[in-house]
Design a protein around this motif. Structure first.
Motif, PDB file in Angstrom:
ATOM      1  N   GLY A  53       0.855  -1.191   0.000  1.00  0.00           N
ATOM      2  CA  GLY A  53       0.000   0.000   0.000  1.00  0.00           C
ATOM      3  C   GLY A  53       0.882   1.229   0.000  1.00  0.00           C
ATOM      4  N   SER A 104       1.423   5.687  -0.512  1.00  0.00           N
ATOM      5  CA  SER A 104       1.109   6.736  -1.484  1.00  0.00           C
ATOM      6  C   SER A 104       1.877   6.535  -2.779  1.00  0.00           C
ATOM      7  CB  SER A 104       1.448   8.091  -0.884  1.00  0.00           C
ATOM      8  OG  SER A 104       2.847   8.182  -0.717  1.00  0.00           O
ATOM      9  N   PRO A 121       1.278   1.718  -5.231  1.00  0.00           N
ATOM     10  CA  PRO A 121       0.048   1.533  -6.022  1.00  0.00           C
ATOM     11  C   PRO A 121      -0.074   2.549  -7.155  1.00  0.00           C
ATOM     12  CG  PRO A 121      -0.425   1.343  -3.674  1.00  0.00           C
ATOM     13  CD  PRO A 121       0.977   1.874  -3.788  1.00  0.00           C
ATOM     14  N   ASN A 128      -2.066  -7.549  -6.585  1.00  0.00           N
ATOM     15  CA  ASN A 128      -2.105  -6.793  -5.330  1.00  0.00           C
ATOM     16  C   ASN A 128      -3.530  -6.374  -4.972  1.00  0.00           C
ATOM     17  OD1 ASN A 128      -0.329  -5.705  -3.206  1.00  0.00           O
ATOM     18  ND2 ASN A 128      -1.220  -3.750  -3.835  1.00  0.00           N
ATOM     19  N   GLU A 129      -4.332  -6.082  -5.989  1.00  0.00           N
ATOM     20  CA  GLU A 129      -5.731  -5.726  -5.717  1.00  0.00           C
ATOM     21  C   GLU A 129      -6.470  -6.918  -5.114  1.00  0.00           C
ATOM     22  OE1 GLU A 129      -7.260  -2.739  -5.826  1.00  0.00           O
ATOM     23  OE2 GLU A 129      -5.180  -2.130  -6.126  1.00  0.00           O
ATOM     24  N   LYS A 132      -5.787  -8.095  -1.131  1.00  0.00           N
ATOM     25  CA  LYS A 132      -6.464  -7.533   0.052  1.00  0.00           C
ATOM     26  C   LYS A 132      -7.757  -8.302   0.320  1.00  0.00           C
ATOM     27  CE  LYS A 132      -4.902  -3.476  -2.072  1.00  0.00           C
ATOM     28  NZ  LYS A 132      -5.255  -2.236  -2.729  1.00  0.00           N
ATOM     29  N   PHE A 171      -0.297   1.909   6.348  1.00  0.00           N
ATOM     30  CA  PHE A 171       0.176   0.959   5.320  1.00  0.00           C
ATOM     31  C   PHE A 171       1.504   0.313   5.698  1.00  0.00           C
ATOM     32  CE2 PHE A 171       3.664   2.824   2.750  1.00  0.00           C
ATOM     33  CZ  PHE A 171       3.687   4.120   3.236  1.00  0.00           C
ATOM     34  N   ARG A 183      -2.698   6.369   3.076  1.00  0.00           N
ATOM     35  CA  ARG A 183      -2.996   6.320   1.640  1.00  0.00           C
ATOM     36  C   ARG A 183      -2.815   4.906   1.080  1.00  0.00           C
ATOM     37  NH1 ARG A 183       0.296  11.600  -0.404  1.00  0.00           N
ATOM     38  NH2 ARG A 183       1.701  10.977   1.269  1.00  0.00           N
ATOM     39  N   GLU A 184      -3.904   4.385   0.498  1.00  0.00           N
ATOM     40  CA  GLU A 184      -3.941   3.039  -0.127  1.00  0.00           C
ATOM     41  C   GLU A 184      -3.482   1.930   0.821  1.00  0.00           C
ATOM     42  OE1 GLU A 184      -3.932   2.487  -4.121  1.00  0.00           O
ATOM     43  OE2 GLU A 184      -3.748   4.595  -4.669  1.00  0.00           O
ATOM     44  N   SER A 185      -3.707   2.123   2.105  1.00  0.00           N
ATOM     45  CA  SER A 185      -3.389   1.050   3.052  1.00  0.00           C
ATOM     46  C   SER A 185      -4.347  -0.113   2.800  1.00  0.00           C
ATOM     47  CB  SER A 185      -3.561   1.571   4.483  1.00  0.00           C
ATOM     48  OG  SER A 185      -3.365   0.503   5.380  1.00  0.00           O
ATOM     49  N   PRO A 186      -3.849  -1.373   2.847  1.00  0.00           N
ATOM     50  CA  PRO A 186      -4.765  -2.505   2.658  1.00  0.00           C
ATOM     51  C   PRO A 186      -5.940  -2.464   3.639  1.00  0.00           C
ATOM     52  CG  PRO A 186      -2.492  -3.254   2.600  1.00  0.00           C
ATOM     53  CD  PRO A 186      -2.446  -1.797   2.961  1.00  0.00           C
ATOM     54  N   THR A 246      -0.461  -4.139  10.738  1.00  0.00           N
ATOM     55  CA  THR A 246       0.773  -3.365  10.529  1.00  0.00           C
ATOM     56  C   THR A 246       1.789  -3.771  11.602  1.00  0.00           C
ATOM     57  OG1 THR A 246      -0.705  -1.563   9.910  1.00  0.00           O
ATOM     58  CG2 THR A 246       1.632  -1.024  10.081  1.00  0.00           C
TER      59      THR A 246
END
Ligand code: NAD
Ligand code: UGA
Length: 442
Positions: free
Chosen positions: A266, A268, A271, A298-299, A302, A329, A337-340, A395
């Motif tokens: 994940g 910033s 991704p 990767n999508e 999750k 992330f 930002r874009e953390s799973p 995390t």
């Protein structure tokens, strides 16, 4: 030398603070007036270890100053552009360059002829952007003479959040995309403080520098997706992905870094940068399958984590309480930002689970995110664990590594741990009477 850095985010602020630490006179500019007001008072808007000390020291000794007014760049010899380049809202994953181009437009009005300056993109920008920036300047001000009054360079940044200062001060390499000798001289002067550490300074053309940044991020992201796929195979076959990664990593040609399996990458950058690189392949009609597969895997990764949780908790996931430890992330940042977790948590809630979350970098902005609306937050990690049916490590914060497992066993409603980062050892945990699930082994 006087330096201006435009953008006081993760990269801009670290760049400004580190160059001021080297003894340069640095002005850090951001259009966010609230941020600048705080920074002037040594209040740092982000969680980044060590940054506050560096900012305070250099702000107090006047090597570093802050401004919300871009016209304050005029006496700087070097201007870094370090604004965001997120994925464009509409489109095919391309980087949105509107912030970069807005800065160029604003700068073009301010620049005066005959006072040579180097304008450097530190923001991650797709191949061809450096050339476009030059065209934009010429479009706004046809009296500016490039390669006489102005030079454009690309100096991509490779720092990681959480270890940004160390990465900036001790980089593996510094990449400089240039188009003339004067730019080389200025960049050598800027990075001379790193000479003592014999940091390789690599000079390339603009396009290669832009590509090196994307290729590096995409390659690391691909390594992560690769080991995550291997983890899946280990789970089916009885292998252990940690042993596989260790065995692979000892080969110098492969290296042991970025071979840790988990819930998917994940942040910033990986991704958005893999998407932007894939977009460049498409734009220039060059066939690509590796970057595309990395993104797609990767999508799926999750959601795969949600299926695993469903399997562990059984059909009764509805009304089950999940202690969700760590939402950022990666550790040592407050960046979501874009953390799973932004995908996993809403899916769990959709299934009827109750999410009790904890994060050492929790800020008041977390519960405001729509993805976390129904999450119950705890200041104390045991508050989240108490009476939960599953303890989930999302995390790998250090704070979780030393959890008192006797206490964990005592306060959990069901004695189950699902460790998405493999921070614990299965045998050790089982000794406490806890059921343990990790990634990439049976
Ligand atoms: P960020 O969103 O944290 O910060 C960007 C800052 O730019 C914001 O404070 C914003 O207010 C400011 N800004 C936007 N437009 C402006 C304007 N016209 N004038 C003045 N300020 C303006 O972004 P970030 O994470 O620091 O990333 C910046 C760039 O660096 C991106 O291209 C990113 O891909 C790249 N990068 C980021 C990292 C990282 O770890 N975050 C590492 C390497 C490279
Ligand atoms: C990454 C790169 O490492 C930096 O070099 C680069 O400058 C930066 O992106 C950028 O361009 O912004 P960062 O996003 O801060 O840095 O964090 P990483 O440590 O690279 O981790 C990224 C993601 O990959 C995290 O979600 C992390 O959990 C995951 N990861 C990392 C794994 O799942 N396994 C690993 O082995 C390593």
């Amino acid at each position: 030398m006087k330096i201006a850095v435009i953008g006081a985010g993760y990269v801009g602020l670290v760049t400004a603070a580190c160059f001021s630490e080297f003894g340069f006179q640095v002005k850090c500019i951001d259009r966010d007036k609230g941020k600048i007001k705080s920074l002037k008072k040594n209040i740092i808007p982000i969680y980044e270890p060590g940054l506050i000390d560096l900012v305070k020291k250099n702000n107090d000794s006047n090597y570093l100053s802050f401004s919300a007014n871009i016209s304050d760049v005029t006496d700087a010899k070097v201007i870094f552009i370090a604004v965001g380049t997120p994925t464009a809202r509409r489109g095919n994953g391309e980087a949105d360059l509107k912030y970069v181009y807005k800065v160029c437009k604003e700068l073009s009005v301010l620049l005066k002829k005959g006072k040579p300056k180097l304008i450097i993109t530190k923001s991650t920008v797709p191949v061809g952007t450096g050339k476009k920036i030059k065209e934009k300047f010429e479009q706004y001000r046809n009296d500016l003479i490039f390669n006489k009054d102005y030079y454009i360079a690309s100096n991509p940044e490779f720092l990681r959040e959480g270890s940004a200062i160390e990465d900036f001060m001790r980089p593996n390499r510094v990449i400089c995309g240039v188009s003339n000798e004067t730019s080389i001289e200025i960049l050598r002067e800027l990075y001379r403080p790193l000479n003592l550490r014999e940091t390789p300074l690599v000079f390339t053309d603009l396009e290669s520098a832009e590509l090196i940044k994307y290729a590096s991020n995409a390659f690391l992201a691909m390594k992560i997706s690769f080991i995550n796929e291997m983890a899946d195979l280990c789970e089916k076959t009885g292998g252990n992905v940690q042993m596989v990664a260790k065995g692979m990593g000892l080969d110098n040609r492969i290296g042991s870094k970025f071979l840790h399996p988990g819930p998917g990458f994940g942040g910033s950058c990986f991704p958005k940068d893999t998407r932007a690189l894939y977009n460049s392949f498409k734009k220039f009609k060059v066939k690509n399958s590796l970057v595309k597969s990395t993104i797609e895997f990767n999508e799926r990764r999750k959601l795969q984590m949600v299926s695993k949780i469903k399997k562990i908790l059984g059909k009764n996931i509805k009304i089950k309480r999940i202690a969700f430890l760590g939402v950022t992330f990666k550790p040592n940042t407050d960046d979501l930002r874009e953390s799973p977790s932004l995908v996993i948590i809403p899916e769990l809630i959709k299934l009827g689970a109750i999410v009790h979350a904890h994060d050492p970098a929790y800020t008041k902005s977390f519960p405001k995110l729509k993805e976390f609306k129904k999450v119950k937050w705890f200041k104390n990690v045991f508050g989240a664990i108490k009476t939960s049916d599953l303890l989930l490590i999302h995390t790998e914060w250090n704070e979780y590594r030393g959890l008192d497992m006797n206490k964990v066993k005592k306060v959990l409603r069901q004695p189950i741990i699902f460790d998405l980062r493999n921070i614990f050892n299965k045998n050790d945990i089982q000794k406490f009477g806890l059921k343990y699930y990790g990634i990439g082994f049976k």
